[in-house]
Design an enzyme around this catalytic site. Structure first.
Site: not given
Ligand code: PMP
Length: 408
Positions: A125, A202, A205, A228, A366
């Protein structure tokens, strides 16, 4: 076969939003990878906080403040137990995954030298790419990328070749948000440690589907977002091994994070407060704890089993649609289906699905490098949770068929 693991109808009753209609149709919410829905127990926790013990924490001598402090710190312990961290001070409350990654990236500024190497994966991401690029700009470190293959897996042989004594940090997601691939993080962590590199995973997910054990993984940093996993927005956690958190300098200065302040010199608070400047999202932290209680009461094994059944069924039904292609063709994946239909733009499909009450994500998610790899502008992404049903999969599939007929 589906719905044998738990009482899905009773689970759905826990989520008030699932009763609403969108554009005249019952809501079919399949954008869980972007944010999950909130059960009544978590909503009640938020209402209870603001109705009964809203106060600033850690500093107050009065009863409300002490009550709020106790419940907030209990939430930290719930998070510690959930991820099996050795100590509560290794759990830092953040505003979410992005905040946690930036905190660590900022901390490494003083620990890296020109020519040091940082490895990221091709499946990241943007929030696990951009902070490291900024770190490289600040330090002169070099970013290397573990490539991916057409199935949406990391090419692990290439990863092992990238590792060397120059590698100082490795960053990878546990699960890809765009494709759902579950990455072999055990192997990634063990190999990085052999060359003395630290690893940040990270878990944004993974956390809604897989209960990570940070001690067993031996990971140095693990980050998640509460929103999430049935919690509220604006709160998350950074797990860091105590030895690493002690090495990193504070990210932000302010109240809460100090031991003593004079104009000549300031000393910093002990962990975890060193990284928690200012008034935190108190209610959010408490509600995060309630969300973990809720999910653990259902059980992560049951959640994973049920979601896998939904995934298999949805994959089979969607693939029966002519011209539909799924990206990320691997057995090791969570309940995420990223797809396109030949000749159609994902945005157009998503817009028609919305008119029919079906909420999916469209676009690059993203994760532009993944879309560039497949040479596509984006995908339609349906991401499932334990409160989704086989009937909702059927509605998704018939709505995609309808969109196809309307658009082609
Ligand atoms: N890493 C991953 C794999 C994600 O899916 C997301 C959210 N789509 C993020 C980071 C960022 O998370 P947040 O917007 O809650 O900070």
């Amino acid at each position: 076969m589906i719905q044998t693991v738990f009482d899905i109808l009773s689970i759905r009753k826990d989520f008030p939003i699932l009763n609403r209609k969108v554009n005249g149709y019952p809501l079919v919410y399949l954008d869980n990878a972007a944010t999950s829905q909130t059960p009544k127990k978590v909503i009640d926790t938020i209402v209870d906080y603001y109705s009964n013990y809203n106060a600033n924490i850690h500093r107050g001598v009065h009863s409300l403040s002490q009550e709020a402090t106790d419940v907030y710190e209990q939430a930290r312990q719930k998070i510690q137990r959930h991820f099996n961290a050795a100590r509560p001070q290794e759990i830092i409350f953040t505003s979410g995954t992005t905040h946690g990654i930036n905190l660590v990236a900022n901390g490494f500024t003083s620990l890296l030298e020109k020519g040091d190497e940082i490895i990221v994966s091709a499946l990241e991401h943007h929030s696990n790419i951009v902070p490291w690029q900024m770190l490289c700009e600040r330090t002169g470190a070099v970013l290397k990328v573990i490539p991916m293959n057409l199935e949406g897996q990391l090419v692990m042989g290439e990863y092992h070749k990238l590792l060397s004594q120059r590698t100082k940090l490795v960053f990878c997601n546990h699960v890809s948000n765009a494709l759902g691939t579950i990455n072999p993080i055990e192997e990634i962590i063990a190999a990085a440690h052999k060359v003395g590199a630290a690893v940040l995973i990270d878990g944004a997910q993974a956390a809604p589907h897989i209960k990570a054990d940070v001690q067993k993984l031996d990971v140095d940093f693990y980050v998640v977002s509460a929103h999430k996993m049935c919690g509220p927005t604006g709160v998350g956690m950074l797990y860091g091994k105590e030895e690493w958190l002690n090495k990193l300098p504070p990210y932000q200065g302010g109240g809460e994070m100090i031991a003593e302040v004079t104009f000549e010199k300031t000393t910093y608070a002990e962990l975890p407060h060193k990284f928690e400047a200012g008034t935190p999202n108190i209610c959010g932290g408490i509600a995060f704890g309630a969300a973990l209680d809720y999910m653990n009461a259902i059980g992560f094994d049951a959640i994973a089993q049920y979601e896998q059944e939904l995934l298999e069924y949805a994959t089979q039904e969607l693939l029966a649609i002519d011209g539909l292609k799924i990206y990320g063709d691997t057995k090791e994946k969570t309940a995420v289906i990223s797809f396109n239909i030949e000749g159609l733009h994902p945005y157009d499909i998503g817009s028609i699905l919305d008119k029919l009450g079906v909420a999916v994500r469209t676009g690059h998610h993203c994760a532009q490098p993944i879309m560039d790899f497949y040479k596509i502008p984006g995908t339609v992404r349906a991401s499932f949770s334990f409160y989704n049903t086989k009937e909702e999969v059927d509605i998704l599939v018939s709505s995609v068929r309808r969109a196809k007929t309307m658009l082609l």
